[in-house]
Design a protein around this motif. Structure first.
Motif, PDB file in Angstrom:
ATOM      1  N   LEU A 216      -7.341  -3.554  20.249  1.00 38.60           N
ATOM      2  CA  LEU A 216      -8.226  -4.569  19.907  1.00 38.60           C
ATOM      3  C   LEU A 216      -8.864  -5.318  18.854  1.00 38.60           C
ATOM      4  O   LEU A 216      -8.657  -6.584  18.461  1.00 38.60           O
ATOM      5  N   LEU A 217      -8.725  -4.252  17.861  1.00 37.75           N
ATOM      6  CA  LEU A 217      -9.123  -4.896  16.531  1.00 37.75           C
ATOM      7  C   LEU A 217      -7.782  -5.682  15.845  1.00 37.75           C
ATOM      8  O   LEU A 217      -8.129  -6.462  15.362  1.00 37.75           O
ATOM      9  N   GLN A 218      -6.645  -5.141  16.434  1.00 37.41           N
ATOM     10  CA  GLN A 218      -5.449  -5.926  15.786  1.00 37.41           C
ATOM     11  C   GLN A 218      -5.408  -7.171  16.306  1.00 37.41           C
ATOM     12  O   GLN A 218      -4.870  -8.232  15.721  1.00 37.41           O
ATOM     13  N   GLU A 219      -5.959  -7.306  17.574  1.00 32.51           N
ATOM     14  CA  GLU A 219      -5.836  -8.716  18.252  1.00 32.51           C
ATOM     15  C   GLU A 219      -6.796  -9.705  17.555  1.00 32.51           C
ATOM     16  O   GLU A 219      -6.776 -10.697  17.315  1.00 32.51           O
ATOM     17  N   LYS A 220      -7.855  -8.864  17.175  1.00 35.65           N
ATOM     18  CA  LYS A 220      -9.102  -9.720  16.540  1.00 35.65           C
ATOM     19  C   LYS A 220      -8.451 -10.480  15.292  1.00 35.65           C
ATOM     20  O   LYS A 220      -8.824 -11.567  14.812  1.00 35.65           O
ATOM     21  N   LYS A 221      -7.639  -9.312  14.780  1.00 34.84           N
ATOM     22  CA  LYS A 221      -7.189 -10.075  13.310  1.00 34.84           C
ATOM     23  C   LYS A 221      -6.405 -10.972  13.390  1.00 34.84           C
ATOM     24  O   LYS A 221      -6.401 -11.809  12.579  1.00 34.84           O
ATOM     25  N   ARG A 222      -5.295 -10.647  14.353  1.00 37.05           N
ATOM     26  CA  ARG A 222      -4.420 -12.000  14.693  1.00 37.05           C
ATOM     27  C   ARG A 222      -4.791 -13.175  14.975  1.00 37.05           C
ATOM     28  O   ARG A 222      -4.649 -14.444  14.664  1.00 37.05           O
ATOM     29  N   LEU A 223      -6.154 -13.133  15.933  1.00 33.75           N
ATOM     30  CA  LEU A 223      -6.887 -14.494  16.171  1.00 33.75           C
ATOM     31  C   LEU A 223      -7.738 -15.041  14.829  1.00 33.75           C
ATOM     32  O   LEU A 223      -7.411 -16.377  14.757  1.00 33.75           O
ATOM     33  N   ARG A 224      -8.133 -14.091  13.985  1.00 32.91           N
ATOM     34  CA  ARG A 224      -8.826 -14.782  12.897  1.00 32.91           C
ATOM     35  C   ARG A 224      -7.771 -15.524  11.812  1.00 32.91           C
ATOM     36  O   ARG A 224      -7.906 -16.421  11.215  1.00 32.91           O
ATOM     37  N   GLU A 225      -6.547 -14.752  11.740  1.00 34.04           N
ATOM     38  CA  GLU A 225      -5.664 -15.403  10.757  1.00 34.04           C
ATOM     39  C   GLU A 225      -5.129 -16.852  11.731  1.00 34.04           C
ATOM     40  O   GLU A 225      -4.754 -17.677  10.831  1.00 34.04           O
ATOM     41  N   LYS A 226      -4.915 -16.826  13.020  1.00 29.69           N
ATOM     42  CA  LYS A 226      -4.320 -17.993  13.564  1.00 29.69           C
ATOM     43  C   LYS A 226      -5.473 -18.995  13.620  1.00 29.69           C
ATOM     44  O   LYS A 226      -5.082 -20.268  13.195  1.00 29.69           O
ATOM     45  N   ARG A 227      -6.677 -18.684  13.390  1.00 27.62           N
ATOM     46  CA  ARG A 227      -7.680 -19.674  13.454  1.00 27.62           C
ATOM     47  C   ARG A 227      -7.717 -20.187  11.961  1.00 27.62           C
ATOM     48  O   ARG A 227      -7.945 -21.551  11.897  1.00 27.62           O
ATOM     49  N   LYS A 228      -7.677 -19.449  11.110  1.00 30.04           N
ATOM     50  CA  LYS A 228      -7.418 -19.895   9.634  1.00 30.04           C
ATOM     51  C   LYS A 228      -6.304 -21.013   9.063  1.00 30.04           C
ATOM     52  O   LYS A 228      -6.542 -21.903   8.746  1.00 30.04           O
TER      53      LYS A 228
END
Length: 276
Positions: A37-49
């Motif tokens: 879940l933490l890894q998925e959140k990280k990927r989502l943050r990078e994608k939004r950036k």
């Protein structure tokens, strides 16, 4: 027993003595799921950036341009940066369109193309109205004189001698005057004159040919000849008079004396002119 995700999270607050072996397995599963879940959140943050950077205009970031293959959009090559020169052509946000510049000067005219084929002939137009009648021309009159020799039967005409016509049959010309003593017709008007004549002959002294000629101002102009001594000799001529006065006569040019036939009419001459 099976635990839900909410129950597994609550187990973290319990003491270790309350958790059996099966609970410890579920605990490990909880830790692993939280890690994912933490890894998925990280990927989502990078994608939004990345998406936020794509939405900015070139003048908002002022960065250079770089191209890279975006794994989130495998169907195209995108740009994570933008520049004022729009060098990569992959920008999402574009600036407003500026005002249209002035129209440039007209270029030089190109060479003319090849001439096309000739078209078909059009229909004939209607006949135009008849023009006004022009002024009447001058009236032409056929004038002339006719003379005959009636009393010369059996007479002899020497070589180079002129036939003396003794009778004027018709005189309709103001420009032709006849002298019966010389046999000459004096012409006082310039122009073209038509002369026709004939002579009835009976014999000659030597030459078997009878030859007569129209003479203009004493010079032979047009001859008429016959190989038959006893018979009729005829001829004609178109005489142009350019200077007046001028004379026309009929002369024996046979080179010998010619006898005239004893007929009621021995010779005849007609001189015509066209006069205004």
């Amino acid at each position: 027993m099976d635990y839900s995700m909410s129950e597994l999270r609550e187990l973290r607050n319990y003491a270790d003595e309350y958790i059996d072996y099966r609970d410890s397995i579920k605990w490990q599963e909880l830790e692993y799921k939280e890690y994912e879940l933490l890894q998925e959140k990280k990927r989502l943050r990078e994608k939004r950036k990345d998406y936020h950077e794509h939405s900015l205009g070139s003048h908002e970031r002022g960065e250079g341009c770089s191209r890279y293959y975006d794994t989130n959009y495998p169907y195209r090559i995108t740009c994570n940066r933008c520049c004022c020169n729009n060098c990569c052509g992959c920008h999402i946000k574009e600036g407003p369109t500026g005002p249209q510049g002035p129209i440039g000067p007209t270029g030089a005219t190109g060479p003319a193309g090849a001439t096309g084929p000739t078209g078909t002939t059009g229909p004939i137009g209607v006949t135009g109205p008849t023009g006004a009648t022009g002024p009447a021309g001058p009236d032409l009159q056929l004038r002339g004189v006719q003379a005959s020799l009636l009393a010369g039967g059996g007479s002899r005409i020497a070589d180079n001698a002129t036939i003396l016509f003794d009778t004027i049959l018709n005189d309709q010309s103001l420009d032709i005057n006849y002298n019966p003593l010389t046999g000459e017709f004096t012409v006082t008007g310039t122009g073209n004159y038509y002369v026709a004549w004939w002579v009835n002959t009976a014999a000659s002294s030597l030459n078997p040919n009878a030859i007569f000629s129209i003479a203009v101002n004493g010079s032979p102009f047009s001859q008429g000849a016959s190989p038959i001594i006893t018979g009729q000799v005829s001829g004609s001529a178109l005489v142009t008079i350019g200077a007046t006065p001028a004379t026309i006569s009929l002369v024996n040019v046979s080179g010998q004396t010619i006898s005239l036939a004893s007929t009621p009419l021995q010779a005849n001459i007609v001189i015509l002119e066209f006069a205004v």
